[in-house]
Design an enzyme around this catalytic site. Structure first.
Site, mmCIF file in Angstrom:
data_model
loop_
_atom_site.group_PDB
_atom_site.id
_atom_site.type_symbol
_atom_site.label_atom_id
_atom_site.label_comp_id
_atom_site.label_asym_id
_atom_site.label_seq_id
_atom_site.Cartn_x
_atom_site.Cartn_y
_atom_site.Cartn_z
ATOM 1 N N GLU A 107 3.062 -19.240 -8.803
ATOM 2 C CA GLU A 107 2.994 -18.405 -7.810
ATOM 3 C C GLU A 107 2.555 -17.221 -7.714
ATOM 4 O O GLU A 107 3.240 -16.153 -7.380
ATOM 5 C CB GLU A 107 4.254 -18.674 -6.964
ATOM 6 C CG GLU A 107 4.720 -19.926 -6.729
ATOM 7 C CD GLU A 107 6.348 -20.016 -6.235
ATOM 8 O OE1 GLU A 107 6.913 -19.179 -6.534
ATOM 9 O OE2 GLU A 107 6.744 -21.036 -5.998
ATOM 10 N N CYS A 166 6.742 12.070 10.290
ATOM 11 C CA CYS A 166 7.929 13.043 10.456
ATOM 12 C C CYS A 166 8.857 12.488 9.553
ATOM 13 O O CYS A 166 10.029 12.233 9.901
ATOM 14 C CB CYS A 166 8.210 13.036 11.803
ATOM 15 S SG CYS A 166 6.946 13.896 12.832
ATOM 16 N N GLU A 167 8.693 12.355 8.137
ATOM 17 C CA GLU A 167 9.500 11.991 7.067
ATOM 18 C C GLU A 167 9.298 12.576 5.963
ATOM 19 O O GLU A 167 8.233 12.277 5.687
ATOM 20 C CB GLU A 167 9.685 10.376 6.957
ATOM 21 C CG GLU A 167 9.863 9.500 8.186
ATOM 22 C CD GLU A 167 11.179 8.561 7.984
ATOM 23 O OE1 GLU A 167 11.971 8.901 7.129
ATOM 24 O OE2 GLU A 167 11.468 7.906 9.109
ATOM 25 N N ARG A 209 0.538 -10.407 -6.734
ATOM 26 C CA ARG A 209 0.120 -9.322 -7.149
ATOM 27 C C ARG A 209 -1.140 -9.245 -8.329
ATOM 28 O O ARG A 209 -2.007 -8.365 -8.042
ATOM 29 C CB ARG A 209 1.297 -8.344 -7.777
ATOM 30 C CG ARG A 209 1.001 -6.864 -8.154
ATOM 31 C CD ARG A 209 1.916 -6.261 -8.940
ATOM 32 N NE ARG A 209 3.333 -6.523 -8.177
ATOM 33 C CZ ARG A 209 4.002 -5.783 -7.398
ATOM 34 N NH1 ARG A 209 3.517 -4.722 -6.986
ATOM 35 N NH2 ARG A 209 5.030 -6.006 -6.879
ATOM 36 N N ARG A 247 4.662 1.257 -0.414
ATOM 37 C CA ARG A 247 5.271 1.308 -1.726
ATOM 38 C C ARG A 247 5.919 2.527 -2.232
ATOM 39 O O ARG A 247 6.728 2.852 -2.972
ATOM 40 C CB ARG A 247 4.028 0.703 -2.597
ATOM 41 C CG ARG A 247 3.798 -0.833 -1.994
ATOM 42 C CD ARG A 247 3.189 -1.713 -3.098
ATOM 43 N NE ARG A 247 3.889 -1.866 -4.470
ATOM 44 C CZ ARG A 247 3.842 -1.048 -5.526
ATOM 45 N NH1 ARG A 247 2.810 -0.278 -5.519
ATOM 46 N NH2 ARG A 247 4.561 -1.621 -6.685
HETATM 47 C C1 LIG Z 1 7.210 -12.584 -4.202
HETATM 48 C C2 LIG Z 1 6.896 -13.979 -4.780
HETATM 49 C C3 LIG Z 1 5.907 -14.369 -5.592
HETATM 50 C C4 LIG Z 1 4.747 -13.437 -5.802
HETATM 51 O O1 LIG Z 1 5.262 -12.364 -6.611
HETATM 52 P P1 LIG Z 1 4.057 -11.280 -7.539
HETATM 53 O O2 LIG Z 1 4.831 -10.516 -8.137
HETATM 54 O O3 LIG Z 1 3.311 -10.871 -6.416
HETATM 55 O O4 LIG Z 1 3.332 -12.152 -8.235
HETATM 56 C C5 LIG Z 1 5.851 -15.524 -6.053
HETATM 57 N N1 LIG Z 1 7.155 -16.418 -5.666
HETATM 58 C C6 LIG Z 1 8.046 -16.139 -4.904
HETATM 59 C C7 LIG Z 1 9.182 -17.120 -4.621
HETATM 60 C C8 LIG Z 1 7.996 -14.780 -4.358
HETATM 61 O O5 LIG Z 1 9.150 -14.143 -3.600
#
Ligand SMILES: *Cc1c(COP(=O)(O)O)cnc(C)c1O
Length: 421
Positions: free
Chosen positions: A273, A346-347, A276, A316
């Site tokens: 999954e 305004c922060e 980034r 970020r």
């Molecule tokens: C956020 C998330 C990801 C992706 O994370 P990255 O650091 O962007 O690769 C994958 N799986 C789950 C369950 C997440 O919450």
């Protein structure tokens, strides 16, 4: 490697000079390189070609439907964490049979939507969630495909807000109580147990924590087999980091090689999954300098560069104190000075960089905030009633607007002007 490079001192995105786009769309805007997106997806996915696997892009990192569609066409699936992300993934044409649903707080309505769509797997994170999923599936007269997200209690050595695999984090089920949940799920009429998942955190710069987590998951799969429970999918989550500053994360191929080796002898499909690592360095935020000013003098002298992008556009730096490289769109060779790059909100927390050494910039000039493709636009808001910015995708010499800049009407479109006496 990405496709934001200087040619004749002007930053280009692939074949297009960035100022050309700025002149047409105005600033600020997110700018993505299609070649970089494709290259990164391929680099990640192809690393696992030796084993049965499925790469499910983590939609929350960058959820524009044009970008999701691209990954879908390259064979990717989606990792979603809400009904809204399911909606996007479906709109982008991603095969529901390649959609994984993660997250600790799935509502009944979201479960119904995902069951109706026919997704591949629910990553269940608590006993109550299992009970709810059984109930919702029974009401619809369908079977819910399930993996449990186990919490392997591994330290990912990353920022505390994005560590998710420690016992003290809210995610997953502790290994010891998970066995009992699998046994319970086996007895449920509308649940089909298919997998085990884990996701230990984000922006990891070492391979070891992934291997440690994978070993714990493998060990757990062995225990399940001992109980007669067969596992078809092993989901290792995302989390591979990128270089924002001096970080030295593993190359996706090194990561894939280490994981592939560890998967030998496992008779199941590996699910990944990544978010980034695919999109992070494929996008930048382009902004225009509104003012420069110097506060106080002498010892306490402080220089500010005030830009038209703010913490609502890119959260970020404020949220995680994250570092983003800032580059002038036009290289000038001017002398460097230490500045704070700040937005108009305004922060005091509204900054993109503090005490940063940058070549002198002047009013009206453009800056690129680098590595904004992940958790950039997706975390943006309308705070300070600032319409959300445009998203632009460049592919070679082609420029595509993939999200229009919001106007003021868009911003209040869901509001009702109610007069109360
Ligand atoms: C956020 C998330 C990801 C992706 O994370 P990255 O650091 O962007 O690769 C994958 N799986 C789950 C369950 C997440 O919450």
């Amino acid at each position: 490697m990405h496709h934001f490079q200087y040619k004749n001192n002007i930053m280009h995105c692939e074949d297009i000079a960035v100022p050309e786009i700025a002149a047409k769309t105005g600033t600020p805007f997110y700018l993505y390189s299609a070649a970089t997106l494709k290259r990164h997806f391929h680099a990640f996915d192809s690393g696992f070609k030796g084993i049965n696997h499925l790469t499910c892009f983590a939609v929350k990192a960058c959820s524009n439907i044009s970008i999701l569609q691209q990954f879908g066409r390259m064979g990717g699936g989606a990792d979603i964490v809400s009904g809204g992300e399911l909606f996007r993934a479906m709109k982008a044409g991603i095969d529901p049979g390649k959609i994984i649903y993660s997250g600790v707080g799935k509502t009944e309505a979201e479960m119904r939507e995902a069951l109706f769509a026919g997704i591949l797997l629910f990553n269940v994170e608590s006993p109550q969630e299992l009970d709810r999923l059984q109930k919702v599936a029974a009401e619809l007269g369908v079977t819910a495909p399930v993996a449990f997200r186990i919490n392997p209690d591994v330290d990912p050595k990353t920022h505390a807000y994005i560590s998710t695999g420690l016992a003290k984090n809210k995610f997953g089920i502790p290994v010891d109580s998970a066995l009992q949940e699998y046994a319970r799920a086996q007895q449920m009429d509308n649940i089909e147990v298919l997998g085990v998942s884990c996701h230990i955190g984000s922006q990891l710069t070492q391979i070891d924590p992934f291997i440690e987590a994978l070993r714990k998951v493998k060990n757990f799969v062995g225990r399940l087999q001992g109980e007669g429970i067969e596992i078809k999918y092993l989901d290792l989550g995302g989390g591979v980091g990128i270089t924002y500053d001096q970080e030295d994360p593993p190359h996706p191929h090194a990561y894939a090689e280490a994981i592939t080796k560890e998967m030998q002898g496992m008779d199941c499909t590996l699910i990944l999954e990544p978010g980034r690592v695919i999109v992070g360095n494929a996008g930048i935020l382009v902004t225009e300098v509104q003012y420069t000013k110097v506060n106080a003098g002498g010892e306490k002298e402080k220089r500010f560069v005030i830009i038209d992008a703010a913490m609502n556009d890119l959260t970020r730096p404020s949220l995680y104190d994250a570092f983003h490289e800032i580059l002038p769109i036009k290289e000038t060779g001017r002398e460097k000075q230490i500045v704070d790059v700040v937005g108009p909100i305004c922060e005091t927390g509204d900054f993109m960089a503090r005490d940063r050494l940058l070549p002198e910039v002047k009013q009206g000039e453009l800056l690129a905030i680098m590595s904004c493709g992940a958790y950039g636009f997706t975390m943006s808001s309308n705070y300070n009633s600032r319409p959300r910015v445009a998203e632009v995708l460049v592919n070679g010499d082609q420029v595509h607007i993939i999200r229009k800049r919001e106007d003021y009407d868009d911003m209040i479109t869901s509001e009702l002007l109610v007069e109360v006496p």
